[in-house]
Design a protein around this motif. Structure first.
Motif, PDB file in Angstrom:
ATOM      1  N   GLU A  85       0.825  -1.212   0.000  1.00  0.00           N
ATOM      2  CA  GLU A  85       0.000   0.000   0.000  1.00  0.00           C
ATOM      3  C   GLU A  85       0.858   1.260   0.000  1.00  0.00           C
ATOM      4  O   GLU A  85       0.613   2.202  -0.763  1.00  0.00           O
ATOM      5  CB  GLU A  85      -0.919  -0.005   1.222  1.00  0.00           C
ATOM      6  N   LEU A  86       1.883   1.273   0.841  1.00  0.00           N
ATOM      7  CA  LEU A  86       2.726   2.458   0.953  1.00  0.00           C
ATOM      8  C   LEU A  86       3.604   2.662  -0.280  1.00  0.00           C
ATOM      9  O   LEU A  86       3.795   3.787  -0.732  1.00  0.00           O
ATOM     10  CB  LEU A  86       3.601   2.363   2.204  1.00  0.00           C
ATOM     11  N   SER A  87       4.141   1.573  -0.827  1.00  0.00           N
ATOM     12  CA  SER A  87       5.004   1.706  -2.002  1.00  0.00           C
ATOM     13  C   SER A  87       4.206   2.197  -3.204  1.00  0.00           C
ATOM     14  O   SER A  87       4.698   3.002  -4.001  1.00  0.00           O
ATOM     15  CB  SER A  87       5.688   0.375  -2.324  1.00  0.00           C
ATOM     16  N   GLU A  88       2.967   1.734  -3.335  1.00  0.00           N
ATOM     17  CA  GLU A  88       2.120   2.193  -4.435  1.00  0.00           C
ATOM     18  C   GLU A  88       1.803   3.677  -4.289  1.00  0.00           C
ATOM     19  O   GLU A  88       1.874   4.434  -5.261  1.00  0.00           O
ATOM     20  CB  GLU A  88       0.827   1.376  -4.481  1.00  0.00           C
ATOM     21  N   LYS A  89       1.459   4.074  -3.078  1.00  0.00           N
ATOM     22  CA  LYS A  89       1.138   5.486  -2.852  1.00  0.00           C
ATOM     23  C   LYS A  89       2.369   6.364  -3.082  1.00  0.00           C
ATOM     24  O   LYS A  89       2.282   7.440  -3.685  1.00  0.00           O
ATOM     25  CB  LYS A  89       0.598   5.690  -1.434  1.00  0.00           C
ATOM     26  N   TYR A  90       3.509   5.884  -2.623  1.00  0.00           N
ATOM     27  CA  TYR A  90       4.765   6.618  -2.812  1.00  0.00           C
ATOM     28  C   TYR A  90       5.063   6.810  -4.298  1.00  0.00           C
ATOM     29  O   TYR A  90       5.400   7.908  -4.749  1.00  0.00           O
ATOM     30  CB  TYR A  90       5.896   5.844  -2.128  1.00  0.00           C
ATOM     31  N   PHE A  91       4.914   5.739  -5.066  1.00  0.00           N
ATOM     32  CA  PHE A  91       5.184   5.818  -6.504  1.00  0.00           C
ATOM     33  C   PHE A  91       4.184   6.725  -7.214  1.00  0.00           C
ATOM     34  O   PHE A  91       4.564   7.586  -8.019  1.00  0.00           O
ATOM     35  CB  PHE A  91       5.155   4.421  -7.124  1.00  0.00           C
ATOM     36  N   LEU A  92       2.902   6.557  -6.918  1.00  0.00           N
ATOM     37  CA  LEU A  92       1.871   7.336  -7.607  1.00  0.00           C
ATOM     38  C   LEU A  92       1.969   8.822  -7.272  1.00  0.00           C
ATOM     39  O   LEU A  92       1.793   9.678  -8.146  1.00  0.00           O
ATOM     40  CB  LEU A  92       0.484   6.796  -7.257  1.00  0.00           C
ATOM     41  N   GLU A  93       2.238   9.132  -6.010  1.00  0.00           N
ATOM     42  CA  GLU A  93       2.407  10.534  -5.614  1.00  0.00           C
ATOM     43  C   GLU A  93       3.550  11.169  -6.403  1.00  0.00           C
ATOM     44  O   GLU A  93       3.434  12.280  -6.922  1.00  0.00           O
ATOM     45  CB  GLU A  93       2.707  10.629  -4.111  1.00  0.00           C
ATOM     46  N   ASN A  94       4.660  10.463  -6.483  1.00  0.00           N
ATOM     47  CA  ASN A  94       5.817  10.997  -7.194  1.00  0.00           C
ATOM     48  C   ASN A  94       5.584  11.069  -8.695  1.00  0.00           C
ATOM     49  O   ASN A  94       6.046  12.001  -9.359  1.00  0.00           O
ATOM     50  CB  ASN A  94       7.058  10.151  -6.890  1.00  0.00           C
ATOM     51  N   LEU A  95       4.875  10.102  -9.231  1.00  0.00           N
ATOM     52  CA  LEU A  95       4.570  10.107 -10.659  1.00  0.00           C
ATOM     53  C   LEU A  95       3.789  11.358 -11.042  1.00  0.00           C
ATOM     54  O   LEU A  95       4.143  12.066 -11.995  1.00  0.00           O
ATOM     55  CB  LEU A  95       3.767   8.858 -11.029  1.00  0.00           C
ATOM     56  N   VAL A  96       2.732  11.641 -10.299  1.00  0.00           N
ATOM     57  CA  VAL A  96       1.913  12.813 -10.611  1.00  0.00           C
ATOM     58  C   VAL A  96       2.695  14.102 -10.352  1.00  0.00           C
ATOM     59  O   VAL A  96       2.610  15.060 -11.119  1.00  0.00           O
ATOM     60  CB  VAL A  96       0.599  12.794  -9.806  1.00  0.00           C
ATOM     61  N   ARG A  97       3.478  14.118  -9.282  1.00  0.00           N
ATOM     62  CA  ARG A  97       4.300  15.300  -8.991  1.00  0.00           C
ATOM     63  C   ARG A  97       5.255  15.602 -10.142  1.00  0.00           C
ATOM     64  O   ARG A  97       5.366  16.746 -10.602  1.00  0.00           O
ATOM     65  CB  ARG A  97       5.107  15.081  -7.704  1.00  0.00           C
ATOM     66  N   VAL A  98       5.933  14.557 -10.628  1.00  0.00           N
ATOM     67  CA  VAL A  98       6.901  14.740 -11.709  1.00  0.00           C
ATOM     68  C   VAL A  98       6.201  15.134 -13.009  1.00  0.00           C
ATOM     69  O   VAL A  98       6.696  15.966 -13.769  1.00  0.00           O
ATOM     70  CB  VAL A  98       7.739  13.454 -11.898  1.00  0.00           C
ATOM     71  N   HIS A  99       5.041  14.543 -13.253  1.00  0.00           N
ATOM     72  CA  HIS A  99       4.264  14.921 -14.439  1.00  0.00           C
ATOM     73  C   HIS A  99       3.898  16.399 -14.385  1.00  0.00           C
ATOM     74  O   HIS A  99       4.057  17.132 -15.370  1.00  0.00           O
ATOM     75  CB  HIS A  99       2.999  14.070 -14.524  1.00  0.00           C
ATOM     76  N   ARG A 100       3.430  16.852 -13.241  1.00  0.00           N
ATOM     77  CA  ARG A 100       3.046  18.254 -13.082  1.00  0.00           C
ATOM     78  C   ARG A 100       4.260  19.174 -13.203  1.00  0.00           C
ATOM     79  O   ARG A 100       4.171  20.262 -13.766  1.00  0.00           O
ATOM     80  CB  ARG A 100       2.367  18.454 -11.730  1.00  0.00           C
ATOM     81  N   ALA A 101       5.388  18.727 -12.687  1.00  0.00           N
ATOM     82  CA  ALA A 101       6.611  19.530 -12.792  1.00  0.00           C
ATOM     83  C   ALA A 101       6.984  19.737 -14.256  1.00  0.00           C
ATOM     84  O   ALA A 101       7.453  20.808 -14.649  1.00  0.00           O
ATOM     85  CB  ALA A 101       7.754  18.848 -12.041  1.00  0.00           C
TER      86      ALA A 101
END
Length: 243
Positions: A85-101
């Protein structure tokens, strides 16, 4: 003993996630929700262990960063249900953050499923699924339909790309984003409208900057080091404890 080991991994992942979540951010968009297309591709990438599903969402300069985060997340996700659960959330949060960046856009973290979405955005998604502009026709001004149709046709022409052809995927996403921005009115060719939008964006940016200056800021690069180090230590501990 097994429970103890899992709790250690859980703590390591939790620390990494807290570092990401604690950073000051502003605003959000369509792709910031758990129901959005970026997250959907992120989940598919983890299910198939193929990072190419998400690389189309990030600019080339961020490809190495998101690939490393993906690799670390995949290494620990099967250690326990909590780690998954935590690894998925960690990856997805960073994915969207990097996309927005990559879009020079702010990010406030992932919004939960069911978060209200602009009806034009929902209609644009339905149009792509249906292969025609019927869902959008009653939501867009008539004089904008020719431009909208042109953008829509480009999206449809690029839609069926090979998932492992990252460049083709990025070309599709570029057209996809342009379609949605136009549908939402963010790319109005009217000069007066553009001037008004620019003024509003500038004012919002200045306000956000003032708010950000009052908050403690941890550079993303430093946060990344903390997160990666924590995950590596968690993996190392798991391997040592299992011997």
């Amino acid at each position: 003993m097994r429970k103890f080991k899992n709790s250690k991994i859980f703590a390591a992942l939790l620390m990494a996630l807290v570092i990401v979540a604690a950073l000051p951010t502003v605003a959000s968009a369509h792709c910031d929700t758990m129901d959005g297309p970026t997250v959907a591709d992120g989940k598919k990438a983890m299910e198939t262990n193929n990072v190419n599903y998400v690389l189309k969402w990030v600019q080339p300069e961020y490809e190495k960063e998101i690939s490393q985060i993906f690799t670390l997340s995949m290494k620990v996700k099967d250690l326990s249900p909590e780690a998954k659960e935590l690894s998925e959330k960690y990856f997805l949060e960073n994915l969207v953050r990097v996309h927005r960046a990559g879009e020079n856009a702010p990010f406030t973290g992932l919004k939960p499923s069911g978060t209200p979405i602009d009806e034009k955005v929902l209609a644009a998604d339905k149009s792509i699924e249906a292969g025609n502009l019927s869902p959008l026709e009653n939501l867009i001004e008539k004089d904008k339909m020719p431009e909208l149709k042109e953008r829509f046709e480009k999206v449809m022409a690029l839609k069926n790309f090979d998932v492992n052809n990252v460049e083709a995927g990025r070309e599709y996403i570029e057209a996809y984003v342009k379609l949605f921005k136009f549908a939402e009115g963010e790319e109005d060719h009217d000069a007066h409208g553009a001037e008004g939008n620019h003024a509003a964006v500038t004012a919002h940016a200045e306000e956000s900057q003032e708010e950000a200056e009052t908050l403690p800021v941890i550079p993303w690069s430093l946060a990344g080091v903390f997160s990666v180090t924590t995950l590596i230590l968690g993996i190392a501990y798991q391997r040592k404890a299992s011997k």
